[in-house]
Each structure stands twice: as C-alpha cells, then as structure tokens.
Design a protein around this motif. Structure first.
Motif, PDB file in Angstrom:
ATOM      1  N   VAL A 105       0.970  -1.254   0.001  1.00  0.00           N
ATOM      2  CA  VAL A 105      -0.175   0.189   0.074  1.00  0.00           C
ATOM      3  C   VAL A 105       0.896   1.288  -0.114  1.00  0.00           C
ATOM      4  O   VAL A 105       1.916   1.270   0.809  1.00  0.00           O
ATOM      5  CB  VAL A 105      -0.746   0.175   1.159  1.00  0.00           C
ATOM      6  N   HIS A 145      -5.770  -0.449   6.225  1.00  0.00           N
ATOM      7  CA  HIS A 145      -5.820  -0.748   4.722  1.00  0.00           C
ATOM      8  C   HIS A 145      -6.892  -1.902   4.785  1.00  0.00           C
ATOM      9  O   HIS A 145      -7.287  -2.410   3.633  1.00  0.00           O
ATOM     10  CB  HIS A 145      -4.473  -1.484   4.620  1.00  0.00           C
ATOM     11  N   TYR A 163      -4.049   1.818  -2.635  1.00  0.00           N
ATOM     12  CA  TYR A 163      -3.724   0.398  -3.048  1.00  0.00           C
ATOM     13  C   TYR A 163      -4.475  -0.065  -4.367  1.00  0.00           C
ATOM     14  O   TYR A 163      -5.426   0.309  -4.514  1.00  0.00           O
ATOM     15  CB  TYR A 163      -4.438  -0.687  -1.732  1.00  0.00           C
ATOM     16  N   PRO A 164      -3.626  -0.802  -5.160  1.00  0.00           N
ATOM     17  CA  PRO A 164      -2.170  -1.459  -5.053  1.00  0.00           C
ATOM     18  C   PRO A 164      -1.161  -0.192  -5.162  1.00  0.00           C
ATOM     19  O   PRO A 164      -1.443   0.563  -5.850  1.00  0.00           O
ATOM     20  CB  PRO A 164      -2.255  -2.467  -5.839  1.00  0.00           C
TER      21      PRO A 164
END
Length: 430
Positions: A231, A303, A247-248
């Motif tokens: 990330v 995340h 992300y990614p």
C-alpha cells in the motif's frame, strides 16, 4: 447437527472493523467478543496498560465461552496485550518477546541492523531528561526524535538545530510518561532482558529518510513468511502529514520484490511466527535505495477496507485464519474496484468544529459514491487542540475510504466527497 462456533476475543472492539470481520468467509462460524473496547484502549493519552491487561483477562475468564483466539488490529497497547493474553490462555500467537522486538524502536533497530544494516538509518537512543543529550547522540541535524514506543507520529519531531532539539526535548519530557511508563511496565511484567526493560533510553533519534513511502502487508505462518500486498502512503504536498493510503502500489515490480525479500529477512530475525504484520519503507527513485522505517506486528485496520474493495475480501481473513491455526488462502482479487484509498481528511489550523455531517448527509454520500465508507473523528463543539493522538502538523477530521477505476477518478471522488461533508471550523474565541 449444530455447526461448531469459534469464539474470538478482540482487543479494541469497534463496530466498523467488527462488521468487516463478520463479512469474512468464516463469518457464520465465528462469534466476536469484546475483551476491551476501542474506547478502553484509546480514550486517554495516559494508558493504564497493566490495568487493561487484568480487565481483559477478567472479561475472558468470566465469559460463558472458552476463547479460541485473541486478536487486535490496533497499535499500543493492543498488540502487546493481545500477545500477552494469548500466552496467558495458551492460544496461537506470535511470542510476546517478538512483539516487543517490533514495538520497541531501539531494540527493533538493533535487531534489524544484524541482517539489513544498509537498509536502515543511523540511529541512537537517548534519555529526554538528559540536558546533554544533543551532544551525546552523535547525529548531525537534520534528524527525527520520538519515543521508542510511539504511534501515528505522536510526539515525533524533526530536529534542524540544537535549539530545535532543546524545544522538542522539553515536549518529549512533558508528554512521554503517558506512553513509555505503561510500555515499560509491560516489558517488566513480560520479563524482558534488563537492558531493554530497565533502560532509561526512552527515546530514539534517527537520520531522516527520503523518497516514496509504502507499507508491505505480510504474515508469518510457522516458518513461512508471505508478503501479499503493498500500500502506498502518500503525504500532503506541503506537510509531513499523510494525505492517503492507496492500494495497490504503483512502485516498480522489482522494488516490490526487494521489499518482500527484506521483509522476510527481518521477520525471521525478529522470530515473528504465527502473526500478521506490516513493514513501512521508503523508496528513493533518485538512487533506487530502499530503507525500512518501522515494523508493526499487527494487521493494519487502515488498509482492511482497501483490500476488500480491490481484492473482494479484507486481509483480516489472514489474521483470523492464523489465529485459528488455519493456513491463509490467497485473496481472490475479485473486488469491485481497480484502485482504492483511505483519505485522511485534515485541518491544518486549530479551531473549534462548528458543523459535521449528519446521518442523512452520510447516507447521501454513500448512495452517490457506491462503496464509500466514512469514519468521523470529530463532533460539533470539539476543540481541535484537545483531540488525542494527533501528529505535530495537523488534525484528522475524518477517514474516507473510496474505490475507483483509476487514480484520476479517485482524486475526483475525494474532492467531491470532502465538499459534501462540509465540516466547518471556526477560530477559537479567547
């Protein structure tokens, strides 16, 4: 025949993350219980860590259910408490010592230096009560100083001169006890080596790192270390505060591979086993150098929704699998969006919050921008200067999780959502 139910106790139980846990493939087979709530662990700058350990221990002992696992996705004291409680009840977890080797920044740097010395900054421990600390550190400005246990850039300061150091040393002296004393109490209770648990070097100085920041998400299952996602951490244009996690990652594949190799080396040196963790890095495109910033022995709750939007399932799945002794499965990569980000919506001047969006406005945003999740951190009437655990440069008003087809659409959506939130702040009246 009734289906077997697992009982998992959570340190830092909060509805936002528990709802994600309940959506995992194992959701119907797991009951989640609060060993400690989020408010228990984050309601004060002075953390009663030992008291929290005994409170959580009592909560589990007095439950009607035998624990199958204890987990967390929050920073100190939650990571350490989860490992200590898992040890107390004979549950699968990383060892308490390996968690401290990650959490104690000075100890962690010492261990990292043994295997990836060229990929960490110069560092030195110091006692903030030592008035001669600046001369004794042995680093020339600029450098950063912070407690050996810190989080979210709390009490982290950049030093550009001796005068800077003295000013920030006093701030550390005034504020460090709320974190370091309970941290040290847990080190002593865990019977760590005396030169670690009894050290007066409660702060660390480190040479600055430059470049693009990112975080490698990984897990250790037995001796196997797997890196499954990276990330990007993108800062504000004119500040050290973070703008978003994305992300990614956009980093070159070769760089991502190097980071994965370093991550495996460090995890094995720290003896991390049966744990989810993440490692923060700097990549400098100018000289293609890679430097490790820090290692966090937990799944990143910041995340989790990003993986859900892009891969179709939160990486909490790995954490639950490992805690229950199951080999983690590859994430399906079947999410609704090609890219996702957590934006940290901020204010850069102090003041008093005069308006926040109501439930109707939040529902409207979710309807217009499908998949969007919003966590407000302020209420009308809040004095920004009184918010807990803020960095030294800004105030975090809300977290905004957004998915999109590409980065341009991501930015466009963020600007539109921020405008719809319409959080208003007025100068504080004297």
């Amino acid at each position: 025949m009734e289906e077997h139910k697992y009982h998992i106790f959570v340190i830092g139980y909060d509805d936002f993350n528990i709802n994600q846990l309940k959506q995992l493939p194992l959701g119907a087979q797991v009951n989640y219980h609060a060993a400690l709530s989020y408010e228990d662990i984050k309601s004060s700058e002075h953390v009663p860590a030992l008291e929290l350990f005994h409170r959580a221990e009592s909560q589990i002992l007095n439950s009607d259910f035998k624990p199958d696992a204890v987990i967390t996705f929050w920073d100190f004291p939650a990571t350490i408490l989860a490992a200590m409680l898992a040890e107390r009840f004979g549950l699968r977890s990383a060892s308490v010592e390996s968690i401290f080797k990650c959490e104690n920044k000075r100890w962690s740097r010492t261990e990292q230096a043994k295997v990836i010395g060229e990929h960490i900054p110069c560092f030195a421990g110091f006692n903030p009560d030592d008035r001669d600390a600046f001369a004794n550190i042995g680093l020339a400005p600029p450098f950063w100083i912070k407690p050996v246990k810190s989080f979210r850039s709390y009490l982290a300061f950049r030093v550009d001169s001796a005068a800077d150091f003295e000013h920030h040393r006093q701030a550390l002296t005034a504020g460090i006890d709320g974190i370091y004393k309970p941290f040290q109490e847990l080190m002593v209770k865990s019977r760590l080596p005396g030169d670690i648990a009894g050290s007066e070097l409660s702060c660390i100085a480190e040479a600055p790192l430059t470049g693009e920041m990112c975080t490698v998400e990984a897990y250790a299952f037995g001796d196997e270390v797997v890196c499954y996602g990276i990330v990007d951490s993108i800062r504000e244009q004119h500040s050290n505060s973070f703008n978003r996690y994305q992300y990614p990652s956009k980093l070159p594949a070769t760089v991502q591979q190097r980071m994965a190799e370093l991550t495996r080396d460090v995890a094995r040196q720290l003896d991390l086993r049966d744990a989810c963790f993440n490692v923060e890095y700097f990549y400098n495109p100018a000289d293609e150098s890679v430097h490790l910033l820090e290692i966090n022995p937990r799944t990143s709750q910041s995340h989790s929704w990003l993986f859900c939007m892009v891969d179709g399932v939160s990486q909490f799945r790995h954490q639950v699998d490992i805690a229950l002794g199951r080999r983690p499965q590859v994430l399906p990569q079947q999410g609704e969006f090609a890219i996702a980000a957590k934006y940290m919506h901020r204010a850069f001047k102090s003041g008093v919050v005069t308006q926040v969006p109501d439930a109707r406005r939040l529902a409207e945003i979710s309807r217009v921008f499908a998949g969007t999740q919003i966590k407000l951190h302020v209420n009308a009437g809040d004095d920004l200067n009184e918010l807990l655990f803020q960095d030294a440069y800004s105030f975090e008003l809300a977290d905004i999780y957004i998915g999109a087809a590409d980065e341009a659409e991501l930015e466009q959506r963020y600007r539109a959502i921020a405008a719809m939130l319409d959080i208003r702040i007025a100068p504080k009246q004297c």
